[in-house]
Scaffold this active site. Sequence first.
Site: not given
Length: 349
Positions: A140, A186, A218, A242, A246
């Site tokens: 980001y 990852k 994942d 993030d 959620d």
Amino acid sequence: MQIKKIAVLQGDYIGPEIMNSGLEVLEAVSQETNFEYQIHKYPFGGEAIDCCGEPLPQSTIEGCKKSDAVLLSAIGGPKWDKAKIRPEAGLLAIRNELGLFANIRPTKVNPILARKSPVKPEVIQDTDFVIVRELTSGIYFGTPRKQEKYEAIDTSRYTVEEIERIMHIGFEMSMHRKKHVTIVDKANVLATSKLWRKVAQKMNNDYPEVVVDYCYVDAAAMKIITQPSFFDVVITANLFGDILSDEASVLTGSLGTIPSMSTGVTGPSLYEPIHGSAPDIAGRGIADPISMIQSIEMMLRESFGEYELADRITNAVEQAITKGIVTPDLGGTATTKEVTTQIIENLRG
């Protein structure tokens, strides 16, 4: 006892409604105690764009930096969709200004609300974990970044120092919980994730009591749905945190009950609900105030060490839910005001 200064950023749409509820509960729980505080309101988000032309005015930055804690409600909405700078830009800016590099988001399933979860009750039973998300670096914020007609570039970048400080917060938190940390990354693809693992392995030497495991993002996304009780403290990068936080929020049955904390090394921590400004229900008096109230509970506990007051709020909220005095998002018929009044009555009872 020193009077605590609390900066209040009331936000947009349902923001002021639920912030008022939270402040009413704070006032009620603080009565006849030694906890003294002052509220200072500052414009932020869409409200600040309207009055100051930008989502994070310098006066708000200065006011927050002088405070002992910051309470933020929900910001943004369609009113500012075409604004030169959107309200959400203020969120990234205030995190940088206050050095808030760690976001703490708890996911705990209340047995009474388990029926509201889209996941089977037997799967979510005993779910109680915290996601510790790095907040001010990663993809980001990394450079170079650009968007052209036929090409776009985003850069994911982390330093050892940035990873170490977020790891430290997560490992310390685990020492007061089940002493179990899961690093989500990852590392089979990304160089930044390989560095995260290297730092985590070194950090584990300083916390030999903590059990550490590693999970690709994942696989973690699947496990949050299929085996959420496995997790205790999850530490992960900005983008992954993030998304996963959620995802985890739906386990509880409603976004309207979940608080969060953003913190750094120095300066005030910031407390806010995880949901948005809900323009569709603004002004209707049915917004769920529990997430804001529990954000205040979190503030009392984490910033001020007022554990007894925090526990009283927790118990008062639990009683309201048990009695079925809840807003429509939780299957009830109560208004925002009725839920708030019930929680205050529980505090006084």
